[in-house]
Design a protein around this motif. Structure first.
Motif, PDB file in Angstrom:
ATOM      1  N   ARG A 280     -13.663  13.497   2.761  1.00  0.00           N
ATOM      2  CA  ARG A 280     -13.013  12.295   3.069  1.00  0.00           C
ATOM      3  C   ARG A 280     -13.781  11.537   4.010  1.00  0.00           C
TER       4      ARG A 280
ATOM      5  N   HIS B 275       0.968  -1.270   0.128  1.00  0.00           N
ATOM      6  CA  HIS B 275       0.051  -0.055  -0.080  1.00  0.00           C
ATOM      7  C   HIS B 275       0.679   1.392  -0.068  1.00  0.00           C
TER       8      HIS B 275
ATOM      9  N   GLN C 231      -1.352  13.855  -1.602  1.00  0.00           N
ATOM     10  CA  GLN C 231      -2.985  13.357  -1.496  1.00  0.00           C
ATOM     11  C   GLN C 231      -3.707  14.730  -1.253  1.00  0.00           C
TER      12      GLN C 231
ATOM     13  N   TYR D 235     -11.177   6.550  -0.011  1.00  0.00           N
ATOM     14  CA  TYR D 235     -10.976   7.050  -1.305  1.00  0.00           C
ATOM     15  C   TYR D 235     -11.808   8.064  -1.986  1.00  0.00           C
TER      16      TYR D 235
ATOM     17  N   HIS E 203      -8.143  16.577   1.194  1.00  0.00           N
ATOM     18  CA  HIS E 203      -8.449  15.470  -0.050  1.00  0.00           C
ATOM     19  C   HIS E 203      -9.283  16.021  -1.128  1.00  0.00           C
TER      20      HIS E 203
ATOM     21  N   ASP F 177     -15.669   6.499  -5.921  1.00  0.00           N
ATOM     22  CA  ASP F 177     -14.788   5.592  -5.395  1.00  0.00           C
ATOM     23  C   ASP F 177     -15.086   5.167  -4.093  1.00  0.00           C
TER      24      ASP F 177
ATOM     25  N   ASN G   4     -15.292  10.737  -2.375  1.00  0.00           N
ATOM     26  CA  ASN G   4     -15.486  11.912  -1.753  1.00  0.00           C
ATOM     27  C   ASN G   4     -16.970  11.761  -1.225  1.00  0.00           C
TER      28      ASN G   4
END
Length: 610
Positions: A284, A119, A173, A530, A230, A526, A532
């Motif tokens: 996030r 990861h 990020q 990940y 994010h 997503d 929103n």
């Protein structure tokens, strides 16, 4: 069902020296039972976010060594330090890591997951966290760190800093909390480096990153410029964490820019946070709340702005430090516990007396308004109402044939009034309907601190409109927040609570055992972690909703709606249109809402008395 992460207000956590010493003593006992022969202090179940965890507990042992009389601590702290240096410092590129600017730099970094390539995307923040743990250990370890080890740790921290700022793209990020944390790490490192080791250069680089890479990317919301999080603005989990980093940046650097930006973020949090500490929304984690990670910022800046933002309902399972599901201590983010213990600021526990454009608050009642001055959360009688959805439109306001009149086509005017123990806000919006006619939607919110009266007036609409008056979502339940589908709302006209007739992820039924956050992730492009959730939620087609018919007795050229959140007894307002405007009389107040044209400065007029 209860919301998982929104629990007790963080300012209710004891923060006396004795309380903190008790926390450290518990950490010490857990750590001494856990430490392996190799020196690891990691939780046995730790798999991800592991790069800083053993070192984090080392920093707590170092702080405990300063505050507690325990001869066992120096040896354990040293053994764990050597474990990190030997086993958790990586210098070979992690396979698949996409954000390198320089390959095979040989600079040290920390891994989010130990397995190569497992990861790698998490390595940048993990290295920020490891940098912060190292500089904390160095600052706290005078009693057991010898000069040679101190130099080695300083070089490691400098290597982490260079990997973050030279070998990789900065803040890959687009996470404000990670970026500001990196800046704090640089500022603290700069203070520990000797002149010939580049301390001045590191400080200048840290400040330039903040000025050139973070501040220009701030996102505007509700009248404030906020650290980007994010890809969005404020996040309910990470926003207060950014506030803690801004507090530490100001403490260690003395630079006014961190205080100014922290004040702005704190005022923004204050305006959107309900009395009960519930909040919702974020790019996030829209509903997840942090715990001990946010104490420093909420306490430090709550004192600066003079408001009780510590009412934020934190995840008190993490009220002192990170924990694993079995309750065992985890060293992740341990510097936040260290900093809040070192900071002597006291909680400010009373609300601000300064009216805020995007908030109405008094007693146990609050309304948080979004950038368009549409309520995003209404709180009354311990129940929280979100903006409902109809025909893909979200908000509060009149609805006619599936069209919601709440999106402004022009300047939104606001007037705040306090009188006779009442607090009121008048919001005037120009709105264009499907018939292309411009109408003025005037929404009056009045509270006595126990109930909320909402009166909405609009030029008469063809047909039979109704008022979309919120999605009943949650209610206070002691130190928890419980999901609900019940609404304690009274209306002058006919009132109904409706639920979606269609099924599917784009219809939210408040009766389902489902949180808004999980529903939003199901609609996001997503997956959770990940995607929103704010963006996903905007795809919602319909929801449960409180709907109110027009109030009887309104002047002939107006539709007027009147509802009350909380309170007891019937609601039977009277209305009279005169030269001064629309007079509204209820059992609690009389208000005169001025003409939409406003006063000489075109500002809305409002008079109010009990």
């Amino acid at each position: 069902m209860h919301l998982l992460h929104q629990r007790g207000p963080l300012h209710d956590l004891p923060d006396t020296p004795q309380a903190y010493d008790a926390v450290l003593a518990d950490v010490v006992e857990q750590a001494l039972r856990r430490i392996t022969p190799e020196g690891s202090l990691e939780h046995p179940d730790a798999l991800d976010d592991i790069g800083d965890t053993s070192l984090g507990i080392t920093s707590l042992l170092a702080l405990a060594n300063q505050r507690l009389d325990d001869s066992r601590l120096p040896e354990a702290a040293l053994r764990s330090l050597y474990f990190h240096l030997r086993e958790r410092v990586f210098t070979e590129d992690n396979p698949g890591y996409p954000n390198l600017k320089v390959r095979n730099s040989g600079l040290p970094y920390a891994r989010y997951v130990l397995e190569p390539g497992a990861h790698p995307i998490g390595d940048w923040p993990s290295t920020v966290w490891a940098l912060l743990q190292v500089v904390n250990v160095v600052a706290l370890g005078d009693r057991f760190i010898h000069d040679e080890l101190r130099h080695e740790l300083g070089q490691l921290a400098l290597g982490y800093w260079r990997w973050l700022t030279e070998a990789t793209f900065f803040n890959p990020q687009e996470a404000g909390n990670q970026a500001i944390g990196c800046v704090v790490g640089g500022l603290m490192l700069a203070g520990q480096l000797h002149g010939d080791e580049g301390g001045k250069e590191v400080r200048e680089r840290a400040l330039s990153l903040y000025h050139d890479e973070i501040r220009p990317h701030r996102v505007s919301d509700r009248g404030h410029l906020l650290p980007p999080e994010h890809g969005g603005a404020y996040d309910n989990n990470y926003g207060p964490i950014s506030l803690s980093f801004l507090a530490q940046a100001h403490i260690v650097s003395g630079e006014d820019v961190f205080a100014q930006d922290g004040d702005a973020l704190a005022r923004y949090i204050d305006a959107r946070l309900t009395n009960g500490g519930f909040d919702n929304g974020g790019p996030r984690y829209s509903e997840q709340h942090s715990g001990f990670e946010s104490v420093l910022g909420l306490r430090y800046f709550g004192s600066r702005i003079g408001s009780d933002i510590g009412r934020y309902r934190g995840d008190t399972r993490w009220g002192r430090h990170a924990v694993r599901p079995d309750g065992g201590v985890d060293g992740h983010f341990a510097w936040m516990l260290v900093w809040q213990i070192q900071d002597t600021t006291r909680w400010h526990r009373t609300p601000s007396t300064t009216p805020a454009r995007h908030q109405l608050r008094a007693g146990t009642v609050s309304v948080a308004f979004d950038s368009r001055m549409t309520p995003s959360v209404v709180e009354a009688d311990g129940t929280y109402y979100l903006a409902a959805a109809v025909n893909r439109q979200h908000g509060f306001g009149p609805v006619l044939d599936g069209f919601l009149f709440c999106r402004p086509m022009g300047e939104v005017r606001v007037r705040d009034v306090r009188a006779d123990g009442l607090t009121a806000k008048l919001v005037t919006k120009p709105v264009v309907g499907r018939d292309h006619v411009l109408r003025h939607v005037r929404s009056l919110y009045v509270t006595d601190g126990r109930a909320l009266w909402t009166t909405v007036a609009v030029e008469r609409l063809p047909g039979t409109p109704y008022l979309l008056a919120g999605l009943p979502y949650a209610t206070d339940d002691g130190d928890r927040v419980r999901r609900t589908a019940d609404a304690k709302v009274t209306s002058a006209g006919e009132l109904r609570l409706t639920h979606p007739e269609s099924e599917g992820v784009d219809h939210f039924d408040a009766r389902a055992e489902l949180t808004q956050e999980l529903a939003a992730f199901a609609l996001a492009a997503d997956p959770r972690g990940y995607g929103n959730p704010d963006e996903g939620w905007r795809h919602l087609v319909s929801s449960s909703a409180v709907e109110a018919e027009p109030a009887p007795g309104a002047p002939g050229d107006l539709h007027v709606f009147a509802v009350r959140y909380g309170g007891d007894g019937p609601l039977a307002p009277t209305f009279e249109l005169g030269d001064s405007g629309l007079t509204v009389r209820t059992e609690a107040f009389t208000a005169v809402i001025g003409d939409p044209a406003g006063d000489a400065d075109a500002e809305p007029e409002l008079t109010l008395h009990a």
